[in-house]
Motif scaffolding. Structure first.
Motif, PDB file in Angstrom:
ATOM      1  N   ALA A 138       0.814  -1.216   0.000  1.00 27.38           N
ATOM      2  CA  ALA A 138       0.000   0.000   0.000  1.00 27.38           C
ATOM      3  C   ALA A 138       0.843   1.259   0.000  1.00 27.38           C
ATOM      4  O   ALA A 138       0.353   2.346  -0.319  1.00 27.38           O
ATOM      5  CB  ALA A 138      -0.932  -0.006   1.220  1.00 27.38           C
ATOM      6  N   PHE A 139       2.129   1.117   0.327  1.00 28.28           N
ATOM      7  CA  PHE A 139       3.033   2.275   0.367  1.00 28.28           C
ATOM      8  C   PHE A 139       4.064   2.211  -0.753  1.00 28.28           C
ATOM      9  O   PHE A 139       5.107   2.867  -0.695  1.00 28.28           O
ATOM     10  CB  PHE A 139       3.718   2.340   1.734  1.00 28.28           C
ATOM     11  CG  PHE A 139       2.756   2.560   2.862  1.00 28.28           C
ATOM     12  CD1 PHE A 139       2.418   3.848   3.254  1.00 28.28           C
ATOM     13  CD2 PHE A 139       2.149   1.484   3.500  1.00 28.28           C
ATOM     14  CE1 PHE A 139       1.505   4.051   4.291  1.00 28.28           C
ATOM     15  CE2 PHE A 139       1.236   1.682   4.530  1.00 28.28           C
ATOM     16  CZ  PHE A 139       0.908   2.972   4.913  1.00 28.28           C
ATOM     17  N   GLY A 140       3.774   1.387  -1.778  1.00 24.59           N
ATOM     18  CA  GLY A 140       4.656   1.301  -2.926  1.00 24.59           C
ATOM     19  C   GLY A 140       5.951   0.564  -2.659  1.00 24.59           C
ATOM     20  O   GLY A 140       6.949   0.771  -3.363  1.00 24.59           O
ATOM     21  N   ILE A 141       5.950  -0.315  -1.654  1.00 28.96           N
ATOM     22  CA  ILE A 141       7.157  -1.047  -1.276  1.00 28.96           C
ATOM     23  C   ILE A 141       7.019  -2.502  -1.696  1.00 28.96           C
ATOM     24  O   ILE A 141       6.022  -3.166  -1.374  1.00 28.96           O
ATOM     25  CB  ILE A 141       7.397  -0.950   0.245  1.00 28.96           C
ATOM     26  CG1 ILE A 141       7.619   0.505   0.669  1.00 28.96           C
ATOM     27  CG2 ILE A 141       8.587  -1.808   0.652  1.00 28.96           C
ATOM     28  CD1 ILE A 141       7.661   0.704   2.168  1.00 28.96           C
ATOM     29  N   GLU A 142       8.020  -3.007  -2.418  1.00 25.36           N
ATOM     30  CA  GLU A 142       8.076  -4.417  -2.789  1.00 25.36           C
ATOM     31  C   GLU A 142       8.778  -5.178  -1.675  1.00 25.36           C
ATOM     32  O   GLU A 142       9.890  -4.816  -1.269  1.00 25.36           O
ATOM     33  CB  GLU A 142       8.855  -4.580  -4.101  1.00 25.36           C
ATOM     34  CG  GLU A 142       9.110  -6.014  -4.493  1.00 25.36           C
ATOM     35  CD  GLU A 142      10.121  -6.145  -5.615  1.00 25.36           C
ATOM     36  OE1 GLU A 142      10.597  -7.281  -5.843  1.00 25.36           O
ATOM     37  OE2 GLU A 142      10.471  -5.119  -6.242  1.00 25.36           O
ATOM     38  N   ALA A 143       8.140  -6.235  -1.174  1.00 24.50           N
ATOM     39  CA  ALA A 143       8.713  -6.998  -0.067  1.00 24.50           C
ATOM     40  C   ALA A 143       8.734  -8.477  -0.397  1.00 24.50           C
ATOM     41  O   ALA A 143       7.810  -9.003  -1.026  1.00 24.50           O
ATOM     42  CB  ALA A 143       7.925  -6.764   1.216  1.00 24.50           C
ATOM     43  N   ALA A 144       9.807  -9.143   0.036  1.00 22.07           N
ATOM     44  CA  ALA A 144       9.934 -10.592  -0.089  1.00 22.07           C
ATOM     45  C   ALA A 144      10.287 -11.156   1.278  1.00 22.07           C
ATOM     46  O   ALA A 144      10.849 -10.456   2.127  1.00 22.07           O
ATOM     47  CB  ALA A 144      11.016 -10.951  -1.109  1.00 22.07           C
ATOM     48  N   VAL A 145       9.948 -12.437   1.494  1.00 15.65           N
ATOM     49  CA  VAL A 145      10.185 -13.091   2.780  1.00 15.65           C
ATOM     50  C   VAL A 145      11.265 -14.156   2.620  1.00 15.65           C
ATOM     51  O   VAL A 145      11.183 -15.018   1.735  1.00 15.65           O
ATOM     52  CB  VAL A 145       8.902 -13.727   3.338  1.00 15.65           C
ATOM     53  CG1 VAL A 145       9.199 -14.489   4.635  1.00 15.65           C
ATOM     54  CG2 VAL A 145       7.831 -12.665   3.581  1.00 15.65           C
TER      55      VAL A 145
END
Length: 421
Positions: A59-66
């Motif tokens: 929602a804040f334009g951040i790409e995240a991976a785990v």
């Protein structure tokens, strides 16, 4: 030489409270990051918390991976695997650690080795490693603890087992301290009783060791560049340690025996962070130095509540097993502090003598099912010399002890800790 007149204090930004972990996307957006690696272990990943934290960043334009390959009680090999993964999938603008001290410590090592050159052992504390200091700034790191114990979200240290040497050691530098600690007590409600007990003893020993550490004024005066994060007991660390002990007195047993007690869980989470803010500046000493070989040389002990088939003495449990005898031995350095600690942990009694604090600790450990000394986790009298050798390698910690510790002193504490009651 002149005595030290300066103490230092450092802390991460802190966001505390139920629901705090739902705001990490917003928090990271304040640092203008676009790619974030969330670091966790398989057990915590199974709860869904890390994936939820990652997903809300979109929602804040951040790409995240785990990355969920963290090893519980990390090793040099598990650190290297995480570092290789981050390097191979990066670059990353920031890191988020979701889990216990193992995940947070792994994230610190990943952050260090993806922003600075060299190898892992270049940065490991001497004499095990080369104790090199990082030259470049690290990326933002958000630490989200899901266990109540290590205080790793507050500190400048990451701990690991060096497998070839069978020793537990660490990396310590101010740049490793997380940028932001997000402490959400709701994430700890699924913590099993055995984990709560062991991790809670880590909180308690953090508070006690920093409270009874040698004072910052007892050191020789140092130049600014020579000062280390562990500067000795001081008025600020004392405040955090006393408050942590007060919270533990009201919540520790309740959190172990009634895991769904949200108030107790909240108090334990706050105590863990407060103890971390204390010992992350003052330092810890003998129980932690002993704990490193106790955990690192385990042969066949399997604790309740930990999701691993490997032999394991959890860090907090390992710390606690020599704590009563260590504090009996340190009593003469500051009787008033040892008695004050006993009264904070078990109020309403009049305490005198060197047996007071050890007695309070043993009563607690029996009540929350901590094993009865080193023999109960597989060690015998023939192992004492080996454990002494490992403990005496932890000079970074022993330098904070209120009395100088010899090999003979360490052996006596370990021998008397084979059976505690």
């Amino acid at each position: 030489m002149d005595r030290e007149t300066v103490f230092t204090y450092g802390a991460p930004g802190l966001k505390f409270g139920v629901g705090a972990s739902d705001e990490i996307g917003f928090d990271l957006s304040q640092y203008d990051v676009r790619r974030v690696l969330v670091i966790t272990d398989p057990g915590v990943a199974a709860t869904g918390h890390p994936q939820r934290v990652a997903e809300q960043m979109a929602a804040f334009g951040i790409e995240a991976a785990v990355y969920d390959g963290v090893h519980v009680e990390p090793t040099d090999a598990s650190f290297e695997a995480a570092i290789a993964h981050a390097r191979g999938t990066g670059p990353w603008d920031a890191y988020v650690a979701v889990g216990g001290g193992s995940s947070i410590d792994t994230a610190k090592a990943v952050n260090l080795l993806t922003t600075n050159d060299g190898e892992l052992m270049d940065y490991v504390n001497a004499p095990v490693g080369r104790a090199r200091a990082p030259k470049r700034p690290l990326k933002p790191l958000v630490a989200v603890p899901t266990t109540t114990g290590t205080g790793a979200e507050s500190t400048t240290i990451c701990v690991l087992d060096v497998l070839a040497l069978k020793v537990k050691t660490g990396i310590s530098h101010a740049r490793l301290r997380p940028t932001l600690a997000v402490v959400d007590p709701a994430l700890t409600l699924t913590q099993p009783a055995g984990v709560t007990a062991a991790a809670g003893m880590d909180i308690l020993c953090h508070a006690l060791e920093s409270y009874t550490a040698r004072t910052y004024t007892s050191y020789d005066r140092k130049a600014p560049e020579q000062r280390v994060p562990y500067c000795g007991a001081n008025p600020i660390s004392d405040m955090w340690s006393e408050q942590a002990m007060t919270l533990l007195a009201a919540s520790f047993r309740r959190a172990v025996h009634h895991g769904d007690d949200e108030e107790a869980r909240g108090q334990m989470a706050l105590a863990a962070t407060m103890a971390g803010l204390g010992f992350g500046n003052a330092g810890v000493h003998i129980p932690h130095a002993n704990a490193y070989p106790i955990a690192g040389r385990v042969r066949d002990f399997h604790p309740d509540g930990y999701p691993t088939d490997e032999p394991l003495v959890p860090h907090g449990m390992a710390v606690s097993l020599t704590a009563p005898e260590a504090f009996r031995w340190t009593f003469e350095s500051s009787p008033e502090r040892h008695l004050r600690a006993a009264s904070l942990l078990s109020p309403g009694h009049e305490y005198v003598g060197p047996d007071a604090l050890p007695g309070v600790l043993v009563d607690l450990m029996r009540d929350i099912a901590i094993p009865n000394g080193l023999a109960a986790v597989g060690y015998g009298a023939d192992d004492v010399d080996d454990l002494v050798e490992g403990a005496m390698k932890q000079q970074r910690l022993l330098a904070t002890a209120p009395r100088e510790v010899t090999d003979e002193d360490a052996a006596g504490i370990l021998e008397r800790s084979l059976e505690l009651w």
